[in-house]
Write an enzyme that holds these catalytic residues in place. Structure first.
Site, PDB file in Angstrom:
ATOM      1  CB  SER A 129      43.875  39.034  36.088  1.00  0.00           C
ATOM      2  OG  SER A 129      45.062  39.332  35.382  1.00  0.00           O
ATOM      3  CE1 TYR A 142      45.965  34.392  37.348  1.00  0.00           C
ATOM      4  CE2 TYR A 142      46.570  35.858  35.546  1.00  0.00           C
ATOM      5  CZ  TYR A 142      46.183  35.674  36.857  1.00  0.00           C
ATOM      6  OH  TYR A 142      46.024  36.761  37.682  1.00  0.00           O
ATOM      7  CE  LYS A 146      42.819  35.621  38.386  1.00  0.00           C
ATOM      8  NZ  LYS A 146      42.199  35.711  39.725  1.00  0.00           N
TER       9      LYS A 146
END
Length: 238
Positions: A129, A142, A146
């Site tokens: 991402s 998050y 990633k």
């Protein structure tokens, strides 16, 4: 020109493959002739491929999942995501679970699948991402996970070469069913935010996966599927 791929006779696993980007990836491999298995924590309402129920954060469930294969040619580690979770005032357990899903789970799945992939000369594709390459306020755990996933892929590519190739698709702003929850109620963004003039679709991500999973020389790479990135906010101030 349309590029086509032949995955006839190949066994492909897509984690989180029942919806959104994962479903698009699974459909693309199926259309290319692959024997596709998707896994998720809950059964899909309308199964379109072979389905295996599994929480890929759980080592025992991952063992059971991979144990169901006699052959694996491609693993796409797509399962991931995060709710909006500012660091202040949120549960440490929530952040731990986000990291488990987006970093630890792909490590576990890849580790368990390695013997089968090595036997077939296969490939792992990580779905990364843009949040792992730039600040991700509101989803810090998050973004950090990633970023770790991107580095994990490079490490595995070096460790497992030349038997297994490992690459990452770094996805930018994407138009999925959940997009509106993340982008201020918007389900599509134009050229003011993305140079290409639109958000990525599952088909865009799937096209990159088909290329990276096909036999070849490329390993340890990060392919950005982001339409040219995100236009800096200062551009709107001048």
């Amino acid at each position: 020109m349309t590029v086509t791929y032949d995955y006839a006779g190949k066994s492909v696993l897509v984690t989180g493959g029942t919806r959104g980007i994962g479903a698009g990836i699974a459909a693309a491999f199926h259309a290319a002739g692959a024997d596709v298995t998707v896994c998720a924590r809950t059964r899909p309402e309308r199964p379109g491929h072979r389905f295996a129920q599994a929480d890929v954060r759980d080592p025992e469930q991952v063992d059971r999942l991979i144990g169901g294969f006699d052959r694996l040619d491609v693993v796409v580690n797509n399962a991931g995501g995060s709710p909006h979770a500012p660091v202040e005032g949120t549960s440490p357990r929530l952040h731990a679970r986000v990291i488990e899903l987006n970093l630890t789970a792909p490590l576990l799945v890849s580790q368990r699948a390695y013997p089968l992939l090595a036997a077939s000369g296969g490939a792992v594709v990580m779905i990364g991402s843009a949040s792992g390459a730039r600040p991700s306020p509101g989803t810090s755990a998050y973004g950090a996970a990633k970023a770790g996933l991107h580095h994990l892929a490079r490490c595995l590519a070096a460790e497992w070469a030349p038997l297994v190739r490992v690459n990452t698709v770094v996805v930018g702003l994407a138009a999925t069913r959940d997009a509106a929850d993340h982008y201020g109620g918007r389900s599509d963004l134009d050229g003011r935010a993305i140079p290409a003039g639109r958000m990525a679709t599952p088909a865009d991500v799937a096209a990159a996966c088909l290329w990276l999973a096909a036999p070849g020389y490329v390993t340890g790479a990060e392919v950005r599927v982001d339409g040219g990135g995100e236009v800096p906010a200062w551009r709107h101030l001048v």
